[in-house]
Design a protein around this motif. Structure first.
Motif, PDB file in Angstrom:
ATOM      1  N   ILE A   1      27.651  14.576 -50.848  1.00  0.00           N
ATOM      2  CA  ILE A   1      27.112  14.247 -52.387  1.00  0.00           C
ATOM      3  C   ILE A   1      27.991  14.827 -53.343  1.00  0.00           C
ATOM      4  O   ILE A   1      28.194  14.303 -54.467  1.00  0.00           O
ATOM      5  CB  ILE A   1      25.698  14.431 -52.511  1.00  0.00           C
ATOM      6  N   LEU A   2      28.729  15.737 -53.115  1.00  0.00           N
ATOM      7  CA  LEU A   2      29.699  16.330 -54.079  1.00  0.00           C
ATOM      8  C   LEU A   2      31.200  15.689 -54.213  1.00  0.00           C
ATOM      9  O   LEU A   2      31.834  16.081 -55.032  1.00  0.00           O
ATOM     10  CB  LEU A   2      29.834  18.018 -53.585  1.00  0.00           C
ATOM     11  N   HIS A   3      31.160  14.701 -53.399  1.00  0.00           N
ATOM     12  CA  HIS A   3      32.488  13.968 -53.560  1.00  0.00           C
ATOM     13  C   HIS A   3      32.354  12.455 -53.850  1.00  0.00           C
ATOM     14  O   HIS A   3      33.288  11.675 -53.950  1.00  0.00           O
ATOM     15  CB  HIS A   3      33.367  14.144 -52.142  1.00  0.00           C
ATOM     16  N   LEU A   4      31.142  11.963 -53.683  1.00  0.00           N
ATOM     17  CA  LEU A   4      31.007  10.501 -53.953  1.00  0.00           C
ATOM     18  C   LEU A   4      30.353  10.480 -55.427  1.00  0.00           C
ATOM     19  O   LEU A   4      29.564  11.014 -55.504  1.00  0.00           O
ATOM     20  CB  LEU A   4      29.842  10.255 -52.880  1.00  0.00           C
ATOM     21  N   PRO A   5      31.086   9.654 -56.069  1.00  0.00           N
ATOM     22  CA  PRO A   5      30.647   9.693 -57.561  1.00  0.00           C
ATOM     23  C   PRO A   5      29.004   8.859 -57.439  1.00  0.00           C
ATOM     24  O   PRO A   5      28.895   7.995 -56.689  1.00  0.00           O
ATOM     25  CB  PRO A   5      31.525   8.479 -58.125  1.00  0.00           C
ATOM     26  N   LEU A   6      28.398   9.508 -58.040  1.00  0.00           N
ATOM     27  CA  LEU A   6      26.887   9.114 -58.383  1.00  0.00           C
ATOM     28  C   LEU A   6      26.617   8.545 -59.602  1.00  0.00           C
ATOM     29  O   LEU A   6      26.839   9.204 -60.753  1.00  0.00           O
ATOM     30  CB  LEU A   6      26.102  10.105 -57.598  1.00  0.00           C
ATOM     31  N   VAL A   7      25.898   7.548 -59.698  1.00  0.00           N
ATOM     32  CA  VAL A   7      25.418   6.753 -61.019  1.00  0.00           C
ATOM     33  C   VAL A   7      23.663   6.701 -61.052  1.00  0.00           C
ATOM     34  O   VAL A   7      23.250   6.016 -59.975  1.00  0.00           O
ATOM     35  CB  VAL A   7      25.907   5.413 -61.114  1.00  0.00           C
ATOM     36  N   THR A   8      23.022   7.288 -61.774  1.00  0.00           N
ATOM     37  CA  THR A   8      21.690   6.949 -61.898  1.00  0.00           C
ATOM     38  C   THR A   8      21.174   5.743 -62.784  1.00  0.00           C
ATOM     39  O   THR A   8      21.803   5.659 -63.994  1.00  0.00           O
ATOM     40  CB  THR A   8      20.630   8.349 -62.525  1.00  0.00           C
ATOM     41  N   CYS A   9      20.483   4.949 -62.240  1.00  0.00           N
ATOM     42  CA  CYS A   9      20.181   3.517 -62.841  1.00  0.00           C
ATOM     43  C   CYS A   9      18.755   3.503 -63.157  1.00  0.00           C
ATOM     44  O   CYS A   9      17.964   3.799 -62.449  1.00  0.00           O
ATOM     45  CB  CYS A   9      20.742   2.332 -62.014  1.00  0.00           C
ATOM     46  N   GLU A  10      18.520   3.008 -64.342  1.00  0.00           N
ATOM     47  CA  GLU A  10      17.212   2.912 -64.679  1.00  0.00           C
ATOM     48  C   GLU A  10      16.765   1.398 -64.764  1.00  0.00           C
ATOM     49  O   GLU A  10      15.607   1.047 -64.063  1.00  0.00           O
ATOM     50  CB  GLU A  10      17.028   3.384 -66.213  1.00  0.00           C
ATOM     51  N   ASP A  11      17.573   0.299 -65.140  1.00  0.00           N
ATOM     52  CA  ASP A  11      17.372  -0.851 -65.148  1.00  0.00           C
ATOM     53  C   ASP A  11      17.865  -1.720 -64.034  1.00  0.00           C
ATOM     54  O   ASP A  11      19.107  -1.967 -64.294  1.00  0.00           O
ATOM     55  CB  ASP A  11      17.568  -1.247 -66.530  1.00  0.00           C
ATOM     56  N   TRP A  12      17.499  -1.939 -62.942  1.00  0.00           N
ATOM     57  CA  TRP A  12      18.168  -2.513 -61.807  1.00  0.00           C
ATOM     58  C   TRP A  12      18.517  -4.027 -62.155  1.00  0.00           C
ATOM     59  O   TRP A  12      19.373  -4.553 -61.517  1.00  0.00           O
ATOM     60  CB  TRP A  12      17.600  -2.357 -60.434  1.00  0.00           C
ATOM     61  N   SER A  13      17.812  -4.764 -62.921  1.00  0.00           N
ATOM     62  CA  SER A  13      18.158  -6.079 -63.344  1.00  0.00           C
ATOM     63  C   SER A  13      19.364  -6.034 -63.996  1.00  0.00           C
ATOM     64  O   SER A  13      20.405  -6.889 -63.744  1.00  0.00           O
ATOM     65  CB  SER A  13      16.913  -6.825 -64.213  1.00  0.00           C
ATOM     66  N   LYS A  14      19.486  -5.285 -65.043  1.00  0.00           N
ATOM     67  CA  LYS A  14      20.830  -4.992 -65.622  1.00  0.00           C
ATOM     68  C   LYS A  14      21.814  -4.643 -64.940  1.00  0.00           C
ATOM     69  O   LYS A  14      22.924  -5.232 -65.005  1.00  0.00           O
ATOM     70  CB  LYS A  14      20.524  -4.074 -66.807  1.00  0.00           C
TER      71      LYS A  14
END
Length: 183
Positions: free
Chosen positions: A96-109
């Motif tokens: 998890i410390l090496h894989l870029p992570l994005v938190t998404c709110e709107d999954w349709s978008k």
């Protein structure tokens, strides 16, 4: 100086090396920035998307597999387990410390944005009408969506994905754990 008992209480389990550290998670990544960077790459881009994985061990397993299989980033939902918890960190073996992570709110978008950037979107489902895994051909730009442990992927999200895939089971009444299936 702390006692072994106190360290075990703080850590939450008895297995430790007698040393504690506090670290800040990496800064959050932007989906737009990651996608823009991926356009410049010649090699294939794989994205793992976990809208609502609730079990930290499952999320950690998915992260570990995604990193091992060359995923470029991980998309997570705010409703799922927090990705930088001790259990996720441990199960992912630090991936998890090496894989870029994005938190998404709107999954349709999010799905629309992926489509606009040339990604094939693949929903993993328990549906006999879905393509068996062995018939799916990975495209140069692929985003694979994994559903949560109770309900799978939301129907709207599944409908927005261009491909639906299943892992054929010898016993049609069984399913694999999402961490296992993702690998």
């Amino acid at each position: 100086l702390m006692t072994t008992s106190l360290i075990s209480q703080v850590v939450g389990f008895r297995f430790h090396r007698g040393i504690l550290a506090v670290g800040a998670p990496p800064p959050p990544s932007s989906l737009a920035d990651l996608l823009q960077a991926s356009l410049k790459r010649e090699d294939p881009v794989l994205i793992a998307a976990c809208p609502e994985i609730r079990d930290p061990q499952n999320l950690g397993s998915i992260i570990r597999s995604a990193a091992a299989l060359g995923a470029g980033c991980l998309l997570v939902g705010a409703a799922g387990t927090a990705p930088y918890t001790r259990r996720v960190l441990r199960t992912s073996m630090g991936a998890i410390l090496h894989l870029p992570l994005v938190t998404c709110e709107d999954w349709s978008k999010t799905v629309s944005t992926l489509h606009a950037h040339g990604f094939e979107t693949v929903a993993t489902v328990l549906d006999r009408q879905a393509l068996p895994l062995e018939q799916v051909v990975r495209t140069r730009r692929t985003a694979v969506f994994f559903g949560n442990e109770d309900r799978g992927l939301p129907a709207e999200l599944t409908a927005n994905c261009r491909v639906r895939v299943r892992i054929p089971m010898a016993d049609q009444d069984l399913s694999l754990n999402v961490g296992v299936a993702a690998g």
